[in-house]
Design an enzyme around this catalytic site. Structure first.
Site, PDB file in Angstrom:
ATOM      1  N   HIS A   1       0.313 -33.698  -5.075  1.00 57.51           N
ATOM      2  CA  HIS A   1       1.087 -32.877  -4.385  1.00 57.51           C
ATOM      3  C   HIS A   1       2.538 -33.102  -4.566  1.00 57.51           C
ATOM      4  O   HIS A   1       3.491 -32.094  -4.818  1.00 57.51           O
ATOM      5  CB  HIS A   1       0.787 -32.413  -3.121  1.00 57.51           C
TER       6      HIS A   1
ATOM      7  N   LYS B   1     -11.447 -23.182   8.400  1.00 57.10           N
ATOM      8  CA  LYS B   1     -11.563 -24.285   7.794  1.00 57.10           C
ATOM      9  C   LYS B   1     -11.290 -25.662   8.779  1.00 57.10           C
ATOM     10  O   LYS B   1     -10.329 -25.505   9.468  1.00 57.10           O
ATOM     11  CB  LYS B   1     -10.701 -24.624   6.487  1.00 57.10           C
TER      12      LYS B   1
ATOM     13  N   ARG C   1      -4.877 -29.374 -12.784  1.00 59.03           N
ATOM     14  CA  ARG C   1      -5.505 -30.979 -13.045  1.00 59.03           C
ATOM     15  C   ARG C   1      -6.246 -30.951 -14.336  1.00 59.03           C
ATOM     16  O   ARG C   1      -6.433 -32.010 -15.171  1.00 59.03           O
ATOM     17  CB  ARG C   1      -6.079 -31.478 -11.895  1.00 59.03           C
TER      18      ARG C   1
ATOM     19  N   SER D   1      -6.925 -33.977  -2.062  1.00 60.52           N
ATOM     20  CA  SER D   1      -7.077 -34.199  -0.542  1.00 60.52           C
ATOM     21  C   SER D   1      -8.447 -34.475  -0.220  1.00 60.52           C
ATOM     22  O   SER D   1      -8.372 -35.285   0.787  1.00 60.52           O
ATOM     23  CB  SER D   1      -6.490 -33.290   0.183  1.00 60.52           C
TER      24      SER D   1
END
Length: 159
Positions: free
Chosen positions: A17, A41, A90, A127
């Site tokens: 990040h 979440k 990614r 993460s």
């Protein structure tokens, strides 16, 4: 002024990040790191903790500011006069998902999305993987900023 937003949950922020934020800061006059508030979440760090962490680890970038938002990212962009979103990519599956989101966002608001390939050094990093490794006692130093490493150990291991 060229403005862009780097959105995410950043729970926690990784070096991947930080790489995208730093590269964006070199290309744009102003970068807003937008931390998503998602009450559905379960997060390891609160939104306010994530904002404080992000402000600390991006302090060397004079043109980066950190804000929180909820709702649609394109509404946040319109409210803050930000014409573009930067997303790190990614792998191909990231692109598949993000392309559809970018097209929808453009259709809804005219906000552009720019894809930045992740530095290969961080292409495997997320993460959720960092939290999982840290939760089971694995070494995540080098994958996250030093401050995040310290806070992860404190939060997950009670140290």
């Amino acid at each position: 002024m060229r403005r862009v937003v780097c959105p995410g949950s950043f729970d926690p922020i990784t070096n991947g990040h930080l790489d995208i934020i730093g590269r964006s800061a070199r290309l744009y006059d102003e970068v807003t790191v937008a931390v998503l508030i998602n009450v559905e979440k379960s997060s390891l760090f609160t939104v306010d903790e994530r904002i404080e962490i992000l402000q600390t680890v991006t302090k060397d970038f004079d043109n980066v500011k950190v804000r929180k938002f909820h709702g649609l990212l394109v509404d946040f962009c319109k409210q803050n006069d930000i014409p573009a979103i930067v997303k790190g990519i990614r792998v191909v599956s990231d692109f598949d998902y993000e392309l559809q989101m970018a097209q929808l966002n453009y259709r809804l608001s005219g906000v552009e999305t720019l894809f930045m390939p992740t530095n290969p050094e961080y292409s495997f990093l997320s993460s959720s993987r960092v939290k999982e490794i840290a939760r089971y006692g694995g070494d995540v130093s080098g994958l996250v900023p030093d401050l995040v490493h310290k806070l992860l150990i404190e939060r997950l291991r009670g140290s």
